[in-house]
Design an enzyme around this catalytic site. Structure first.
Site, short mmCIF file in Angstrom:
data_model
loop_
_atom_site.label_atom_id
_atom_site.label_comp_id
_atom_site.label_asym_id
_atom_site.label_seq_id
_atom_site.Cartn_x
_atom_site.Cartn_y
_atom_site.Cartn_z
N GLU A 1 4.57 3.72 -6.90
CA GLU A 1 3.54 2.80 -7.38
C GLU A 1 4.20 1.67 -8.17
OE1 GLU A 1 0.92 3.83 -10.74
OE2 GLU A 1 -0.76 3.44 -9.38
N TYR B 1 -0.42 -5.50 -7.30
CA TYR B 1 -0.28 -4.03 -7.24
C TYR B 1 0.15 -3.66 -5.84
CZ TYR B 1 -1.61 0.91 -7.31
OH TYR B 1 -1.58 2.28 -7.23
#
Ligand code: ADP
Ligand code: MG
Length: 399
Positions: free
Chosen positions: A207, A119
Protein backbone atom coordinates in the site's frame (compact mmCIF):
# COMPACT_ATOMS: atom_id res chain seq x y z
CA UNK A 1 4.26 -10.68 8.37
CA UNK A 2 4.52 -6.90 8.14
CA UNK A 3 7.63 -4.75 7.88
CA UNK A 4 8.52 -1.14 8.60
CA UNK A 5 8.19 1.71 6.12
CA UNK A 6 11.96 2.09 5.67
CA UNK A 7 12.32 -1.63 4.97
CA UNK A 8 9.41 -1.51 2.53
CA UNK A 9 11.00 1.41 0.69
CA UNK A 10 14.39 -0.30 0.51
CA UNK A 11 12.66 -3.35 -0.91
CA UNK A 12 10.67 -1.36 -3.47
CA UNK A 13 13.82 0.51 -4.48
CA UNK A 14 15.46 -2.84 -5.32
CA UNK A 15 12.68 -3.35 -7.85
CA UNK A 16 13.33 0.08 -9.33
CA UNK A 17 10.43 1.90 -7.69
CA UNK A 18 11.30 5.58 -7.07
CA UNK A 19 11.58 6.43 -3.36
CA UNK A 20 13.29 9.38 -1.63
CA UNK A 21 16.68 8.74 -0.06
CA UNK A 22 16.66 7.97 3.65
CA UNK A 23 18.27 6.12 6.53
CA UNK A 24 16.94 4.22 9.53
CA UNK A 25 18.05 5.41 12.96
CA UNK A 26 17.87 3.73 16.36
CA UNK A 27 19.12 6.70 18.38
CA UNK A 28 19.04 10.49 18.32
CA UNK A 29 22.69 10.61 17.24
CA UNK A 30 22.02 8.18 14.39
CA UNK A 31 19.12 10.36 13.28
CA UNK A 32 21.34 13.44 13.18
CA UNK A 33 24.04 11.50 11.32
CA UNK A 34 21.44 10.30 8.84
CA UNK A 35 20.33 13.84 8.08
CA UNK A 36 23.94 14.84 7.39
CA UNK A 37 24.09 12.23 4.64
CA UNK A 38 21.03 13.72 2.95
CA UNK A 39 21.17 16.75 0.66
CA UNK A 40 18.57 18.86 2.53
CA UNK A 41 17.29 21.53 2.86
CA UNK A 42 14.22 19.67 4.11
CA UNK A 43 14.30 16.45 6.15
CA UNK A 44 11.46 14.31 7.42
CA UNK A 45 11.83 12.36 10.66
CA UNK A 46 9.35 9.49 10.73
CA UNK A 47 8.40 7.15 13.57
CA UNK A 48 8.70 3.52 12.47
CA UNK A 49 5.86 1.45 13.90
CA UNK A 50 3.69 -1.14 12.20
CA UNK A 51 0.69 1.18 12.00
CA UNK A 52 -0.48 3.99 9.78
CA UNK A 53 -1.89 7.38 10.64
CA UNK A 54 1.42 8.42 12.21
CA UNK A 55 1.31 11.94 10.84
CA UNK A 56 -1.93 12.70 12.67
CA UNK A 57 -0.97 10.56 15.70
CA UNK A 58 -0.27 11.85 19.21
CA UNK A 59 2.44 10.92 21.68
CA UNK A 60 1.18 9.85 25.08
CA UNK A 61 4.10 11.39 26.92
CA UNK A 62 4.00 14.74 25.10
CA UNK A 63 1.59 17.67 25.50
CA UNK A 64 -1.47 17.56 23.22
CA UNK A 65 -0.17 20.37 21.00
CA UNK A 66 3.07 18.47 20.23
CA UNK A 67 3.47 17.24 16.66
CA UNK A 68 2.82 13.64 15.58
CA UNK A 69 5.00 10.85 14.23
CA UNK A 70 5.94 12.45 10.88
CA UNK A 71 7.88 15.68 11.29
CA UNK A 72 9.50 18.08 8.90
CA UNK A 73 12.88 19.46 9.96
CA UNK A 74 15.07 22.11 8.35
CA UNK A 75 18.13 22.04 10.58
CA UNK A 76 20.24 19.58 12.52
CA UNK A 77 18.69 20.93 15.72
CA UNK A 78 15.18 20.32 14.45
CA UNK A 79 16.12 16.75 13.50
CA UNK A 80 17.60 16.27 16.98
CA UNK A 81 14.52 17.73 18.63
CA UNK A 82 12.11 15.56 16.60
CA UNK A 83 14.14 12.41 17.27
CA UNK A 84 14.40 13.16 21.00
CA UNK A 85 10.65 13.66 21.29
CA UNK A 86 9.79 10.49 19.42
CA UNK A 87 12.26 7.78 20.46
CA UNK A 88 11.08 5.72 23.39
CA UNK A 89 7.71 7.43 23.51
CA UNK A 90 4.32 5.95 22.72
CA UNK A 91 2.55 6.98 19.55
CA UNK A 92 -1.22 6.59 19.42
CA UNK A 93 -2.77 6.61 15.95
CA UNK A 94 -6.11 5.67 14.45
CA UNK A 95 -4.58 2.22 13.74
CA UNK A 96 -2.74 1.44 16.99
CA UNK A 97 -5.67 1.34 19.39
CA UNK A 98 -5.69 3.34 22.61
CA UNK A 99 -2.59 1.61 23.99
CA UNK A 100 -0.45 3.01 21.17
CA UNK A 101 2.96 1.70 20.13
CA UNK A 102 6.39 2.53 21.46
CA UNK A 103 8.67 4.13 18.89
CA UNK A 104 12.04 2.37 18.85
CA UNK A 105 13.18 3.22 15.33
CA UNK A 106 13.11 6.30 13.18
CA UNK A 107 13.50 6.92 9.49
CA UNK A 108 15.16 10.12 8.38
CA UNK A 109 14.35 10.87 4.77
CA UNK A 110 14.48 13.59 2.14
CA UNK A 111 11.67 16.10 2.42
CA UNK A 112 10.00 16.71 -0.93
CA UNK A 113 7.75 19.48 -2.19
CA UNK A 114 4.45 17.79 -2.86
CA UNK A 115 2.13 18.94 -5.65
CA UNK A 116 -0.38 16.10 -5.32
CA UNK A 117 -0.93 12.97 -3.26
CA UNK A 118 -2.33 9.75 -4.75
CA UNK A 119 -3.14 6.29 -3.44
CA UNK A 120 -1.94 3.06 -5.04
CA UNK A 121 -2.20 -0.41 -3.56
CA UNK A 122 -1.78 -3.98 -4.70
CA UNK A 123 -3.51 -6.78 -2.89
CA UNK A 124 -5.04 -10.18 -3.49
CA UNK A 125 -8.68 -9.85 -4.45
CA UNK A 126 -10.29 -12.85 -2.80
CA UNK A 127 -13.36 -12.68 -5.00
CA UNK A 128 -11.41 -13.05 -8.25
CA UNK A 129 -8.38 -14.81 -6.77
CA UNK A 130 -6.16 -12.35 -8.61
CA UNK A 131 -3.72 -9.62 -7.76
CA UNK A 132 -5.61 -6.35 -7.91
CA UNK A 133 -4.66 -2.69 -8.21
CA UNK A 134 -6.55 -0.20 -6.08
CA UNK A 135 -5.91 3.35 -7.26
CA UNK A 136 -7.25 6.73 -6.22
CA UNK A 137 -6.51 10.39 -6.75
CA UNK A 138 -7.41 10.89 -3.08
CA UNK A 139 -4.08 10.05 -1.45
CA UNK A 140 -2.59 11.10 1.85
CA UNK A 141 -5.77 10.37 3.77
CA UNK A 142 -7.21 7.25 5.13
CA UNK A 143 -8.55 5.15 2.25
CA UNK A 144 -11.43 3.74 4.32
CA UNK A 145 -12.83 7.28 4.54
CA UNK A 146 -12.49 7.75 0.77
CA UNK A 147 -14.20 4.39 0.20
CA UNK A 148 -17.02 5.41 2.50
CA UNK A 149 -17.59 9.01 1.37
CA UNK A 150 -16.59 8.96 -2.30
CA UNK A 151 -16.41 5.35 -3.51
CA UNK A 152 -16.45 6.54 -7.13
CA UNK A 153 -12.96 7.92 -6.57
CA UNK A 154 -11.51 4.46 -6.04
CA UNK A 155 -10.61 2.45 -9.13
CA UNK A 156 -9.96 -1.27 -8.91
CA UNK A 157 -8.84 -3.69 -11.57
CA UNK A 158 -7.10 -7.02 -11.46
CA UNK A 159 -4.31 -8.67 -13.41
CA UNK A 160 -4.82 -11.97 -15.19
CA UNK A 161 -2.01 -14.24 -13.93
CA UNK A 162 -1.79 -15.83 -17.38
CA UNK A 163 -0.67 -12.57 -18.97
CA UNK A 164 0.91 -10.88 -15.97
CA UNK A 165 1.30 -7.11 -15.95
CA UNK A 166 0.59 -5.65 -19.42
CA UNK A 167 1.02 -2.12 -20.80
CA UNK A 168 -2.74 -1.61 -20.60
CA UNK A 169 -2.62 -2.10 -16.84
CA UNK A 170 -0.09 0.69 -16.63
CA UNK A 171 -2.30 2.91 -18.79
CA UNK A 172 -5.28 2.12 -16.56
CA UNK A 173 -3.31 3.28 -13.50
CA UNK A 174 -2.23 6.50 -15.24
CA UNK A 175 -5.82 7.14 -16.41
CA UNK A 176 -7.28 6.52 -12.98
CA UNK A 177 -4.85 9.10 -11.60
CA UNK A 178 -5.70 11.58 -14.37
CA UNK A 179 -2.08 11.74 -15.52
CA UNK A 180 -0.80 12.65 -18.98
CA UNK A 181 2.50 12.95 -20.79
CA UNK A 182 5.64 12.16 -18.86
CA UNK A 183 3.83 11.65 -15.54
CA UNK A 184 1.59 9.05 -17.19
CA UNK A 185 4.73 7.24 -18.39
CA UNK A 186 6.19 7.36 -14.90
CA UNK A 187 2.96 5.94 -13.47
CA UNK A 188 2.93 3.09 -16.02
CA UNK A 189 6.50 2.18 -15.24
CA UNK A 190 6.02 2.47 -11.48
CA UNK A 191 2.90 0.29 -11.56
CA UNK A 192 4.80 -2.48 -13.38
CA UNK A 193 7.65 -2.33 -10.89
CA UNK A 194 5.35 -2.45 -7.89
CA UNK A 195 3.65 -5.46 -9.47
CA UNK A 196 7.06 -7.15 -9.90
CA UNK A 197 7.83 -6.44 -6.25
CA UNK A 198 4.48 -7.91 -5.21
CA UNK A 199 5.02 -11.17 -7.09
CA UNK A 200 8.75 -11.33 -6.39
CA UNK A 201 8.29 -11.19 -2.62
CA UNK A 202 5.01 -13.13 -2.34
CA UNK A 203 3.49 -10.04 -0.82
CA UNK A 204 -0.07 -10.04 0.43
CA UNK A 205 -0.30 -6.26 0.38
CA UNK A 206 1.64 -3.28 -0.89
CA UNK A 207 0.00 0.00 0.00
CA UNK A 208 1.52 3.27 -1.16
CA UNK A 209 -0.12 6.26 0.48
CA UNK A 210 0.81 8.83 -0.53
CA UNK A 211 2.25 8.31 -3.95
CA UNK A 212 3.32 11.90 -4.49
CA UNK A 213 3.73 14.07 -7.54
CA UNK A 214 6.52 16.49 -6.66
CA UNK A 215 6.73 20.14 -7.68
CA UNK A 216 9.23 19.14 -10.36
CA UNK A 217 6.87 16.52 -11.78
CA UNK A 218 8.30 13.32 -10.40
CA UNK A 219 6.30 10.43 -9.00
CA UNK A 220 7.70 9.32 -5.64
CA UNK A 221 6.61 6.79 -3.03
CA UNK A 222 6.41 8.75 0.24
CA UNK A 223 4.88 6.05 2.43
CA UNK A 224 4.68 2.30 1.91
CA UNK A 225 3.17 -0.51 3.88
CA UNK A 226 4.13 -4.03 2.84
CA UNK A 227 2.91 -7.35 4.21
CA UNK A 228 3.90 -10.84 3.11
CA UNK A 229 2.09 -14.13 2.91
CA UNK A 230 3.48 -16.01 5.92
CA UNK A 231 3.04 -19.32 4.12
CA UNK A 232 5.64 -18.30 1.57
CA UNK A 233 8.30 -17.01 3.94
CA UNK A 234 10.15 -20.32 3.86
CA UNK A 235 11.37 -19.33 0.42
CA UNK A 236 12.31 -15.77 1.38
CA UNK A 237 14.91 -16.14 4.12
CA UNK A 238 16.11 -12.59 3.43
CA UNK A 239 12.64 -11.21 4.15
CA UNK A 240 12.42 -13.12 7.44
CA UNK A 241 15.32 -11.01 8.68
CA UNK A 242 13.12 -7.94 8.37
CA UNK A 243 10.79 -9.25 11.04
CA UNK A 244 10.54 -6.98 14.09
CA UNK A 245 9.22 -9.13 16.93
CA UNK A 246 8.66 -6.12 19.17
CA UNK A 247 5.81 -5.15 16.83
CA UNK A 248 3.95 -8.42 17.30
CA UNK A 249 1.40 -9.46 19.88
CA UNK A 250 3.42 -11.32 22.58
CA UNK A 251 0.94 -14.19 22.78
CA UNK A 252 0.81 -14.60 19.00
CA UNK A 253 4.59 -14.55 18.95
CA UNK A 254 4.79 -17.28 21.62
CA UNK A 255 2.23 -19.35 19.66
CA UNK A 256 4.24 -19.05 16.47
CA UNK A 257 7.23 -20.64 18.24
CA UNK A 258 5.17 -23.81 18.70
CA UNK A 259 3.67 -23.63 15.23
CA UNK A 260 0.25 -22.90 16.67
CA UNK A 261 -2.12 -20.73 14.65
CA UNK A 262 -3.31 -18.34 17.36
CA UNK A 263 -5.19 -15.08 17.06
CA UNK A 264 -6.29 -13.13 20.10
CA UNK A 265 -9.94 -12.07 20.15
CA UNK A 266 -12.13 -10.07 22.53
CA UNK A 267 -14.38 -12.70 24.16
CA UNK A 268 -14.27 -14.85 27.34
CA UNK A 269 -14.01 -18.44 26.14
CA UNK A 270 -10.57 -19.76 25.30
CA UNK A 271 -10.69 -22.31 22.48
CA UNK A 272 -8.26 -25.09 21.68
CA UNK A 273 -9.16 -26.88 18.49
CA UNK A 274 -7.42 -28.90 15.78
CA UNK A 275 -8.10 -27.77 12.25
CA UNK A 276 -8.98 -24.28 11.07
CA UNK A 277 -12.48 -25.25 9.91
CA UNK A 278 -13.31 -26.89 13.22
CA UNK A 279 -11.90 -23.85 15.01
CA UNK A 280 -14.20 -21.55 13.02
CA UNK A 281 -17.19 -23.79 13.73
CA UNK A 282 -16.31 -23.83 17.43
CA UNK A 283 -16.16 -20.05 17.54
CA UNK A 284 -19.51 -19.82 15.76
CA UNK A 285 -21.23 -22.18 18.13
CA UNK A 286 -19.89 -20.35 21.19
CA UNK A 287 -21.46 -17.19 19.80
CA UNK A 288 -24.67 -19.04 19.07
CA UNK A 289 -24.79 -19.89 22.78
CA UNK A 290 -24.46 -16.26 23.78
CA UNK A 291 -20.77 -15.84 24.59
CA UNK A 292 -17.71 -14.86 22.58
CA UNK A 293 -14.43 -16.66 21.86
CA UNK A 294 -11.28 -15.23 23.46
CA UNK A 295 -9.12 -16.54 20.67
CA UNK A 296 -8.81 -18.56 17.53
CA UNK A 297 -6.41 -21.42 18.11
CA UNK A 298 -5.62 -24.23 15.73
CA UNK A 299 -3.13 -26.68 17.26
CA UNK A 300 -2.84 -28.44 13.90
CA UNK A 301 -3.00 -32.07 12.88
CA UNK A 302 0.09 -33.29 14.71
CA UNK A 303 -0.71 -31.90 18.14
CA UNK A 304 1.43 -33.56 20.80
CA UNK A 305 1.70 -33.06 24.55
CA UNK A 306 4.19 -30.18 24.20
CA UNK A 307 1.94 -28.34 21.78
CA UNK A 308 -1.17 -28.89 23.87
CA UNK A 309 0.67 -27.65 26.98
CA UNK A 310 1.97 -24.58 25.17
CA UNK A 311 -1.51 -23.88 23.84
CA UNK A 312 -2.99 -24.15 27.34
CA UNK A 313 -0.40 -21.78 28.74
CA UNK A 314 -1.02 -19.23 26.02
CA UNK A 315 -4.78 -19.38 26.51
CA UNK A 316 -4.45 -19.03 30.27
CA UNK A 317 -2.00 -16.15 30.08
CA UNK A 318 -4.90 -14.13 28.69
CA UNK A 319 -6.60 -12.63 31.78
CA UNK A 320 -9.86 -12.32 29.84
CA UNK A 321 -10.32 -16.10 29.62
CA UNK A 322 -13.10 -17.31 31.94
CA UNK A 323 -13.37 -20.86 30.61
CA UNK A 324 -11.76 -23.18 28.07
CA UNK A 325 -13.38 -25.29 25.42
CA UNK A 326 -11.25 -28.03 23.90
CA UNK A 327 -12.65 -29.46 20.72
CA UNK A 328 -10.41 -32.08 19.16
CA UNK A 329 -11.03 -34.53 16.39
CA UNK A 330 -8.64 -37.44 16.77
CA UNK A 331 -7.84 -38.54 13.26
CA UNK A 332 -4.12 -38.91 12.70
CA UNK A 333 -3.66 -38.17 16.39
CA UNK A 334 -5.50 -40.63 18.65
CA UNK A 335 -7.92 -39.35 21.29
CA UNK A 336 -6.13 -41.16 24.13
CA UNK A 337 -2.86 -39.41 23.34
CA UNK A 338 -4.67 -36.06 23.22
CA UNK A 339 -6.43 -36.79 26.51
CA UNK A 340 -3.09 -37.57 28.14
CA UNK A 341 -1.74 -34.30 26.82
CA UNK A 342 -4.72 -32.35 28.14
CA UNK A 343 -4.46 -33.93 31.60
CA UNK A 344 -0.71 -33.34 31.81
CA UNK A 345 -1.08 -29.77 30.63
CA UNK A 346 -4.00 -29.00 32.95
CA UNK A 347 -1.96 -30.29 35.91
CA UNK A 348 1.14 -28.39 34.87
CA UNK A 349 -0.54 -25.03 34.42
CA UNK A 350 -2.72 -25.29 37.51
CA UNK A 351 -6.04 -24.81 35.81
CA UNK A 352 -8.26 -22.29 37.60
CA UNK A 353 -11.14 -21.90 35.11
CA UNK A 354 -13.76 -24.41 33.93
CA UNK A 355 -12.61 -26.78 31.19
CA UNK A 356 -14.97 -28.57 28.82
CA UNK A 357 -13.52 -31.18 26.48
CA UNK A 358 -15.13 -32.69 23.45
CA UNK A 359 -13.23 -35.52 21.85
CA UNK A 360 -14.24 -37.47 18.78
CA UNK A 361 -12.50 -39.97 16.57
CA UNK A 362 -9.98 -42.78 16.99
CA UNK A 363 -9.86 -44.32 20.51
CA UNK A 364 -12.44 -41.85 21.74
CA UNK A 365 -13.57 -44.08 24.63
CA UNK A 366 -10.04 -44.56 25.96
CA UNK A 367 -9.61 -40.79 25.73
CA UNK A 368 -12.78 -40.10 27.68
CA UNK A 369 -11.74 -42.64 30.34
CA UNK A 370 -8.41 -40.89 30.80
CA UNK A 371 -10.17 -37.55 31.31
CA UNK A 372 -12.74 -39.08 33.70
CA UNK A 373 -10.05 -40.82 35.79
CA UNK A 374 -7.72 -37.83 35.91
CA UNK A 375 -9.13 -36.42 39.13
CA UNK A 376 -9.39 -33.06 37.41
CA UNK A 377 -12.69 -31.14 37.18
CA UNK A 378 -12.91 -31.65 33.43
CA UNK A 379 -16.41 -31.62 31.98
CA UNK A 380 -16.80 -34.07 29.11
CA UNK A 381 -19.03 -33.21 26.18
CA UNK A 382 -20.45 -35.44 23.48
CA UNK A 383 -20.74 -33.17 20.50
CA UNK A 384 -20.10 -29.61 19.40
CA UNK A 385 -23.48 -28.24 20.50
CA UNK A 386 -23.28 -29.99 23.86
CA UNK A 387 -19.72 -28.66 24.40
CA UNK A 388 -20.67 -25.05 23.71
CA UNK A 389 -23.74 -25.21 25.98
CA UNK A 390 -21.67 -26.76 28.76
CA UNK A 391 -18.83 -24.25 28.70
CA UNK A 392 -21.24 -21.31 28.65
CA UNK A 393 -23.18 -22.84 31.57
CA UNK A 394 -19.97 -23.53 33.55
CA UNK A 395 -18.67 -20.00 33.08
CA UNK A 396 -22.01 -18.51 34.12
CA UNK A 397 -22.03 -20.74 37.21
CA UNK A 398 -18.69 -19.32 38.34
CA UNK A 399 -19.60 -15.71 37.55
P1 ADP B 1 1.17 8.07 7.92
O1 ADP B 1 0.37 7.53 6.77
O2 ADP B 1 1.52 7.00 8.91
O3 ADP B 1 0.56 9.27 8.56
P2 ADP B 1 3.01 9.16 5.92
O4 ADP B 1 4.37 8.69 5.62
O5 ADP B 1 1.96 8.89 4.90
O6 ADP B 1 2.60 8.58 7.34
O7 ADP B 1 3.10 10.72 6.20
C1 ADP B 1 1.99 11.55 6.40
C2 ADP B 1 2.08 12.76 5.49
O8 ADP B 1 3.33 13.42 5.70
C3 ADP B 1 2.05 12.41 4.02
O9 ADP B 1 0.74 12.31 3.53
C4 ADP B 1 2.82 13.57 3.40
O10 ADP B 1 1.95 14.67 3.20
C5 ADP B 1 3.81 13.93 4.47
N1 ADP B 1 5.13 13.33 4.15
C6 ADP B 1 5.52 12.07 4.37
N2 ADP B 1 6.77 11.84 3.91
C7 ADP B 1 7.17 12.99 3.35
C8 ADP B 1 8.37 13.43 2.69
N3 ADP B 1 9.40 12.60 2.51
N4 ADP B 1 8.43 14.71 2.25
C9 ADP B 1 7.40 15.57 2.44
N5 ADP B 1 6.26 15.23 3.04
C10 ADP B 1 6.13 13.96 3.52
MG1 MG C 1 0.66 7.21 4.81
Amino acid sequence: MNIHEYQAKELLAKFGVPVPAGFAAMSVEEAVEASKKLPGPLYVVKAQIHAGGRGKGKFKELPAEAKGGVRLAKTEDEVRHAATEMLGNTLVTIQTGAAGKQVNRLYVTDGVDIAKEFYLALLVDRATGRVAFVVSTEGGMDIETVAHDTPEKIHTFDVDPATGFMPHHGRAVANALGLEGDLAKQAQSLAGKVYDAFLGTDASQIEINPLAVTDDNKLLVLDAKVGFDSNSLFRHKDLLELRDETEEDPMELEASKYDLAYIKLDGDIGCMVNGAGLAMATMDIIKLNGMFPANFLDVGGGANKEKVTAAFKIILSDPAVKGILVNIFGGIMRCDIIAEGIVAAAKEVNLAVPLVVRLEGTNVQQGKDILANSGLPIVAANDLGDAAQKIVAEVKKVA
